[in-house]
Design a protein around this motif. Sequence first.
Motif, PDB file in Angstrom:
ATOM      1  N   GLN A  62      43.758  30.943  34.420  1.00 10.86           N
ATOM      2  CA  GLN A  62      44.889  31.829  34.123  1.00 10.86           C
ATOM      3  C   GLN A  62      46.131  31.015  33.767  1.00 10.86           C
ATOM      4  N   LYS A  63      46.367  29.918  34.494  1.00 10.07           N
ATOM      5  CA  LYS A  63      47.528  29.067  34.191  1.00 10.07           C
ATOM      6  C   LYS A  63      47.409  28.489  32.772  1.00 10.07           C
ATOM      7  N   TYR A  64      46.209  28.048  32.427  1.00 10.34           N
ATOM      8  CA  TYR A  64      46.006  27.494  31.078  1.00 10.34           C
ATOM      9  C   TYR A  64      46.225  28.579  30.024  1.00 10.34           C
ATOM     10  N   GLU A  65      45.728  29.762  30.284  1.00 15.57           N
ATOM     11  CA  GLU A  65      45.893  30.860  29.334  1.00 15.57           C
ATOM     12  C   GLU A  65      47.372  31.177  29.114  1.00 15.57           C
ATOM     13  N   GLU A  66      48.167  31.044  30.169  1.00 12.15           N
ATOM     14  CA  GLU A  66      49.596  31.342  30.084  1.00 12.15           C
ATOM     15  C   GLU A  66      50.377  30.287  29.313  1.00 12.15           C
ATOM     16  N   ASN A  67      50.047  29.001  29.508  1.00 11.15           N
ATOM     17  CA  ASN A  67      50.912  27.975  28.894  1.00 11.15           C
ATOM     18  C   ASN A  67      50.194  26.877  28.113  1.00 11.15           C
ATOM     19  N   LYS A  68      48.868  26.940  28.037  1.00  6.85           N
ATOM     20  CA  LYS A  68      48.071  25.998  27.239  1.00  6.85           C
ATOM     21  C   LYS A  68      48.304  24.530  27.604  1.00  6.85           C
ATOM     22  N   SER A  69      48.637  24.259  28.846  1.00  8.82           N
ATOM     23  CA  SER A  69      48.827  22.878  29.289  1.00  8.82           C
ATOM     24  C   SER A  69      47.464  22.200  29.423  1.00  8.82           C
ATOM     25  N   LEU A  70      47.279  21.103  28.711  1.00 14.48           N
ATOM     26  CA  LEU A  70      46.012  20.372  28.760  1.00 14.48           C
ATOM     27  C   LEU A  70      45.740  19.801  30.148  1.00 14.48           C
ATOM     28  N   ARG A  71      46.763  19.648  30.942  1.00 16.57           N
ATOM     29  CA  ARG A  71      46.605  19.206  32.328  1.00 16.57           C
ATOM     30  C   ARG A  71      45.695  20.165  33.097  1.00 16.57           C
ATOM     31  N   TYR A  72      45.933  21.457  32.878  1.00 20.32           N
ATOM     32  CA  TYR A  72      45.104  22.467  33.532  1.00 20.32           C
ATOM     33  C   TYR A  72      43.676  22.433  32.982  1.00 20.32           C
ATOM     34  N   LEU A  73      43.565  22.331  31.668  1.00 16.95           N
ATOM     35  CA  LEU A  73      42.239  22.309  31.057  1.00 16.95           C
ATOM     36  C   LEU A  73      41.435  21.103  31.531  1.00 16.95           C
ATOM     37  N   ASN A  74      42.076  19.979  31.674  1.00 17.63           N
ATOM     38  CA  ASN A  74      41.415  18.776  32.171  1.00 17.63           C
ATOM     39  C   ASN A  74      40.814  19.016  33.557  1.00 17.63           C
ATOM     40  N   CYS A  75      41.586  19.609  34.436  1.00 16.38           N
ATOM     41  CA  CYS A  75      41.093  19.897  35.790  1.00 16.38           C
ATOM     42  C   CYS A  75      40.024  20.979  35.757  1.00 16.38           C
ATOM     43  N   ILE A  76      40.172  21.959  34.885  1.00 14.39           N
ATOM     44  CA  ILE A  76      39.178  23.024  34.724  1.00 14.39           C
ATOM     45  C   ILE A  76      37.817  22.424  34.378  1.00 14.39           C
ATOM     46  N   LEU A  77      37.795  21.492  33.444  1.00 17.95           N
ATOM     47  CA  LEU A  77      36.534  20.877  33.028  1.00 17.95           C
ATOM     48  C   LEU A  77      35.858  20.145  34.186  1.00 17.95           C
ATOM     49  N   LYS A  78      36.635  19.445  34.972  1.00 16.90           N
ATOM     50  CA  LYS A  78      36.075  18.715  36.116  1.00 16.90           C
ATOM     51  C   LYS A  78      35.586  19.682  37.201  1.00 16.90           C
ATOM     52  N   LEU A  79      36.351  20.735  37.433  1.00 15.31           N
ATOM     53  CA  LEU A  79      35.914  21.748  38.399  1.00 15.31           C
ATOM     54  C   LEU A  79      34.602  22.394  37.946  1.00 15.31           C
ATOM     55  N   SER A  80      34.487  22.672  36.655  1.00 17.22           N
ATOM     56  CA  SER A  80      33.252  23.271  36.142  1.00 17.22           C
ATOM     57  C   SER A  80      32.055  22.359  36.349  1.00 17.22           C
ATOM     58  N   ASP A  81      32.235  21.080  36.116  1.00 21.31           N
ATOM     59  CA  ASP A  81      31.131  20.144  36.362  1.00 21.31           C
ATOM     60  C   ASP A  81      30.653  20.277  37.803  1.00 21.31           C
ATOM     61  N   THR A  82      31.593  20.352  38.718  1.00 17.50           N
ATOM     62  CA  THR A  82      31.243  20.492  40.137  1.00 17.50           C
ATOM     63  C   THR A  82      30.573  21.839  40.393  1.00 17.50           C
ATOM     64  N   ILE A  83      31.159  22.909  39.894  1.00 15.59           N
ATOM     65  CA  ILE A  83      30.613  24.251  40.118  1.00 15.59           C
ATOM     66  C   ILE A  83      29.224  24.385  39.498  1.00 15.59           C
ATOM     67  N   PHE A  84      29.053  23.900  38.269  1.00 11.05           N
ATOM     68  CA  PHE A  84      27.743  23.996  37.619  1.00 11.05           C
ATOM     69  C   PHE A  84      26.693  23.214  38.410  1.00 11.05           C
ATOM     70  N   SER A  85      27.103  22.103  39.012  1.00  9.10           N
ATOM     71  CA  SER A  85      26.144  21.300  39.782  1.00  9.10           C
ATOM     72  C   SER A  85      25.707  22.011  41.064  1.00  9.10           C
ATOM     73  N   LEU A  86      26.498  22.950  41.531  1.00 11.09           N
ATOM     74  CA  LEU A  86      26.219  23.646  42.789  1.00 11.09           C
ATOM     75  C   LEU A  86      25.648  25.052  42.592  1.00 11.09           C
ATOM     76  N   LYS A  87      25.477  25.450  41.349  1.00 11.33           N
ATOM     77  CA  LYS A  87      25.091  26.832  41.034  1.00 11.33           C
ATOM     78  C   LYS A  87      23.837  27.280  41.781  1.00 11.33           C
ATOM     79  N   SER A  88      22.856  26.419  41.902  1.00  9.68           N
ATOM     80  CA  SER A  88      21.593  26.816  42.546  1.00  9.68           C
ATOM     81  C   SER A  88      21.787  27.169  44.022  1.00  9.68           C
TER      82      SER A  88
END
Length: 187
Positions: free
Chosen positions: A126-152
């Motif tokens: 939501q923060k990225y959608e509001e202001n398009k800060s790449l800082r947020y997107l960078n953290c989003i990508l890393k969080l996704s890697d973690t979340i995808f690894s735990l999906k099972s």
Amino acid sequence: MQYNYITDNNLENIQRYMYSKYYGMEFILEFFSICRKNFIEDDNIEQIEFEKYINSNTTKELAQIWCAMKRSEEDKQFENRIEWYIKKFEVSKKIYRRYTDLGKAIIKSGCDEYPAYILLELILLQKYEENKSLRYLNCILKLSDTIFSLKSQMNSELEKAISFIAKKELFFIQELLEHEKLIMKEG
């Protein structure tokens, strides 16, 4: 090309992203493929009752921030806490259940409360959608890697959130590629 940032469990096999080599569009296409594997038909996150997953101070606070953001009730205190959680995650690639009053992780409390990762990512989307800060997107990508690894290890309700996250993330990356006028060849 293989996307090497998702393991069987990124909490046990911490990814260090420093000086990561960029492998071009093939690398991005492989990431897109991984995102698509996490898509499910019904990913309405409005139906998810995050309250029932609150087992720690951390998840409780992240749920409060997420709910306030959905109601457009953000304040400066929430902004400061979001920044604090970003820093904590960026350093350790983990979100602990508890922290001391001074902000030090209580390691024994554990870092395996998966809804905390999902909530932080929803907040940052939501923060990225509001202001398009790449800082947020960078953290989003890393969080996704973690979340995808735990999906099972997650239930079907949390899989809805993972699907929602994957779709949003894919949309934001495509949007960024178009904005930067990079050519996207679907694979």
